[in-house]
Design a protein around this motif. Structure first.
Motif, PDB file in Angstrom:
ATOM      1  N   TYR A   1       0.760  -1.233   0.111  1.00  0.00           N
ATOM      2  CA  TYR A   1       0.063   0.161  -0.100  1.00  0.00           C
ATOM      3  C   TYR A   1       0.807   1.243  -0.059  1.00  0.00           C
ATOM      4  O   TYR A   1       0.572   2.142  -0.667  1.00  0.00           O
ATOM      5  CB  TYR A   1      -0.807   0.073   1.177  1.00  0.00           C
ATOM      6  CG  TYR A   1      -1.998  -0.784   1.087  1.00  0.00           C
ATOM      7  CD1 TYR A   1      -2.462  -1.654   0.078  1.00  0.00           C
ATOM      8  CD2 TYR A   1      -3.061  -0.968   1.901  1.00  0.00           C
ATOM      9  CE1 TYR A   1      -3.522  -2.573  -0.074  1.00  0.00           C
ATOM     10  CE2 TYR A   1      -4.225  -1.757   2.072  1.00  0.00           C
ATOM     11  CZ  TYR A   1      -4.523  -2.408   1.095  1.00  0.00           C
ATOM     12  OH  TYR A   1      -5.497  -3.245   1.036  1.00  0.00           O
ATOM     13  N   THR A   2       1.917   1.232   0.867  1.00  0.00           N
ATOM     14  CA  THR A   2       2.901   2.586   0.863  1.00  0.00           C
ATOM     15  C   THR A   2       3.513   2.892  -0.473  1.00  0.00           C
ATOM     16  O   THR A   2       3.468   3.675  -0.947  1.00  0.00           O
ATOM     17  CB  THR A   2       3.765   2.334   1.921  1.00  0.00           C
ATOM     18  OG1 THR A   2       3.244   2.259   3.131  1.00  0.00           O
ATOM     19  CG2 THR A   2       4.721   3.224   2.069  1.00  0.00           C
ATOM     20  N   ARG A   3       3.916   1.494  -1.200  1.00  0.00           N
ATOM     21  CA  ARG A   3       4.627   2.003  -2.392  1.00  0.00           C
ATOM     22  C   ARG A   3       3.732   2.690  -3.418  1.00  0.00           C
ATOM     23  O   ARG A   3       3.960   3.457  -4.236  1.00  0.00           O
ATOM     24  CB  ARG A   3       5.101   0.546  -3.091  1.00  0.00           C
ATOM     25  CG  ARG A   3       6.271  -0.124  -2.315  1.00  0.00           C
ATOM     26  CD  ARG A   3       6.935  -1.235  -3.145  1.00  0.00           C
ATOM     27  NE  ARG A   3       6.025  -2.288  -3.283  1.00  0.00           N
ATOM     28  CZ  ARG A   3       5.847  -3.295  -2.293  1.00  0.00           C
ATOM     29  NH1 ARG A   3       6.679  -3.307  -1.400  1.00  0.00           N
ATOM     30  NH2 ARG A   3       5.072  -4.478  -2.449  1.00  0.00           N
ATOM     31  N   ALA A   4       2.349   1.886  -3.562  1.00  0.00           N
ATOM     32  CA  ALA A   4       1.514   2.377  -4.346  1.00  0.00           C
ATOM     33  C   ALA A   4       1.102   4.036  -4.051  1.00  0.00           C
ATOM     34  O   ALA A   4       0.987   4.850  -4.961  1.00  0.00           O
ATOM     35  CB  ALA A   4       0.221   1.686  -4.141  1.00  0.00           C
ATOM     36  N   LEU A   5       1.053   4.433  -2.548  1.00  0.00           N
ATOM     37  CA  LEU A   5       0.456   5.779  -2.251  1.00  0.00           C
ATOM     38  C   LEU A   5       1.758   6.658  -2.596  1.00  0.00           C
ATOM     39  O   LEU A   5       1.483   7.778  -3.040  1.00  0.00           O
ATOM     40  CB  LEU A   5       0.270   5.675  -0.958  1.00  0.00           C
ATOM     41  CG  LEU A   5      -1.245   4.870  -0.509  1.00  0.00           C
ATOM     42  CD1 LEU A   5      -1.473   4.917   1.061  1.00  0.00           C
ATOM     43  CD2 LEU A   5      -2.565   5.812  -1.320  1.00  0.00           C
ATOM     44  N   ASP A   6       2.849   6.090  -2.644  1.00  0.00           N
ATOM     45  CA  ASP A   6       4.000   7.089  -2.518  1.00  0.00           C
ATOM     46  C   ASP A   6       3.941   7.248  -4.137  1.00  0.00           C
ATOM     47  O   ASP A   6       4.886   8.326  -4.353  1.00  0.00           O
ATOM     48  CB  ASP A   6       5.163   6.371  -2.143  1.00  0.00           C
ATOM     49  CG  ASP A   6       5.495   6.282  -0.692  1.00  0.00           C
ATOM     50  OD1 ASP A   6       4.824   7.155   0.228  1.00  0.00           O
ATOM     51  OD2 ASP A   6       6.443   5.474  -0.240  1.00  0.00           O
ATOM     52  N   ASN A   7       3.485   6.711  -4.868  1.00  0.00           N
ATOM     53  CA  ASN A   7       3.633   6.879  -6.229  1.00  0.00           C
ATOM     54  C   ASN A   7       2.372   7.768  -6.739  1.00  0.00           C
ATOM     55  O   ASN A   7       2.249   8.122  -7.855  1.00  0.00           O
ATOM     56  CB  ASN A   7       3.732   5.710  -7.208  1.00  0.00           C
ATOM     57  CG  ASN A   7       4.820   4.973  -7.391  1.00  0.00           C
ATOM     58  OD1 ASN A   7       5.879   5.485  -6.974  1.00  0.00           O
ATOM     59  ND2 ASN A   7       4.782   3.611  -7.561  1.00  0.00           N
ATOM     60  N   GLY A   8       1.751   8.264  -5.742  1.00  0.00           N
ATOM     61  CA  GLY A   8       0.625   9.372  -6.119  1.00  0.00           C
ATOM     62  C   GLY A   8      -0.610   8.866  -6.447  1.00  0.00           C
ATOM     63  O   GLY A   8      -1.788   9.320  -7.260  1.00  0.00           O
ATOM     64  N   LEU A   9      -0.990   7.386  -6.019  1.00  0.00           N
ATOM     65  CA  LEU A   9      -2.249   6.756  -6.460  1.00  0.00           C
ATOM     66  C   LEU A   9      -3.515   7.540  -6.017  1.00  0.00           C
ATOM     67  O   LEU A   9      -3.369   7.898  -4.870  1.00  0.00           O
ATOM     68  CB  LEU A   9      -2.182   5.555  -6.005  1.00  0.00           C
ATOM     69  CG  LEU A   9      -3.324   4.319  -6.110  1.00  0.00           C
ATOM     70  CD1 LEU A   9      -3.168   4.112  -7.611  1.00  0.00           C
ATOM     71  CD2 LEU A   9      -3.375   3.269  -5.428  1.00  0.00           C
ATOM     72  N   LYS A  10      -4.521   7.574  -6.962  1.00  0.00           N
ATOM     73  CA  LYS A  10      -5.664   8.423  -6.438  1.00  0.00           C
ATOM     74  C   LYS A  10      -6.874   7.417  -6.747  1.00  0.00           C
ATOM     75  O   LYS A  10      -6.724   6.418  -7.882  1.00  0.00           O
ATOM     76  CB  LYS A  10      -5.914   9.576  -7.368  1.00  0.00           C
ATOM     77  CG  LYS A  10      -4.755  10.621  -6.889  1.00  0.00           C
ATOM     78  CD  LYS A  10      -4.748  10.974  -5.451  1.00  0.00           C
ATOM     79  CE  LYS A  10      -3.710  12.172  -5.404  1.00  0.00           C
ATOM     80  NZ  LYS A  10      -3.454  12.521  -3.960  1.00  0.00           N
TER      81      LYS A  10
END
Length: 269
Positions: free
Chosen positions: A68-77
């Motif tokens: 989850y952190t990797r995805a959110l760190d890439n700006g996932l919306k």
């Protein structure tokens, strides 16, 4: 009929069980999500559970939290997640039901009706909402039933019989049975008490009972096929997403996801 209900109706008629992989949306990016979901479907997935990354997951272990952190760190919306899922589910020949695994905070922030509408437009048939207490689930459960969208809640080993009865009544599609006390993650073995837990739930509901948390090996799956209607495997697959950060890593991850889904699905049926 909701696609999840149709799936379990067909599987029961065929005396088969549902293999349900969990994969994180947007890890490492949504382009890979568009590849890995079809790979899982083609390798034997009956239904796919897609994790919607959230900054403060409650029940997820370190592997899924890191994903989850990797995805959110890439700006996932959220709108981009729905768009990517629509690309997958609207592709020619797609027939695998998809459910979201999402925090109620995400549903509440978008608005329950708006979330359900966006999810259905993206081709989703339901949502697992692990952090929604059954005492507060009536409104969302009603909205989901009105829209033929399945709300799936969790029953854990520490859930009292009285609460379990309320939970299964609020559910649609299937009941998510948590096999162990604690967070998600791979375990050496599943608890023997799980058999008793499922037997009690059988007396409360006709809904399919699907077991998750700690399921990672063919021997787990073979043990569960006698008592459960489906098994959910997450950490063992999500761990493989860590390598999908290069072209070579993506090819390797897709190969490993296909092999793992095929092996576990074969063990189940």
């Amino acid at each position: 009929m909701n696609p999840i209900d149709a799936l379990f109706h067909r599987l029961r008629a065929e005396n088969r069980k549902a293999f349900m992989p969990f994969l994180t949306a947007g890890d490492p990016d949504l382009a890979f999500t568009r590849e890995v979901l079809p790979a899982a479907a083609q390798s034997g997935a009956s239904l796919i559970e897609v994790g919607f990354p959230f900054s403060d997951p409650i029940a997820d272990g370190p592997v899924i939290q890191a994903s989850y952190t990797r995805a959110l760190d890439n700006g996932l919306k959220l709108p981009a997640v729905f768009a990517a899922l629509k690309d997958v589910t609207s592709s020619p020949g797609w027939a695998t039901p998809v459910v979201a695994m999402t925090s109620y905070s995400i549903v509440w922030k978008k608005g329950p009706d708006a979330f359900i509408a966006a999810a259905q437009a993206a081709g989703l048939s339901g949502a697992v909402v692990p952090d929604l207490p059954v005492e507060e689930a009536d409104d969302l459960s009603r909205r989901c039933r009105d829209k033929n969208f399945n709300l799936i809640l969790l029953v854990t080993p520490t859930t009292s019989p009285a609460r379990a009865e309320k939970i299964v009544k609020a559910c649609g599609g299937f009941v998510y049975v948590v096999s162990v006390v604690g967070i998600t993650g791979e375990r050496a073995r599943l608890p023997v008490q799980l058999h008793e837990m499922i037997a009690r739930l059988r007396g409360m509901t006709d809904l399919p009972l699907c077991v998750g948390f700690g399921v990672s090996k063919p021997e787990h799956v073979r043990d569960l096929k006698a008592i459960a209607d489906g098994v959910i495997v997450g950490t063992a697959l999500v761990r493989k997403l860590e390598a999908a950060t290069s072209p070579e890593g993506r090819v390797k991850t897709l190969t490993e996801v296909r092999a793992t889904v095929a092996a576990l699905s074969a063990a189940l049926n």
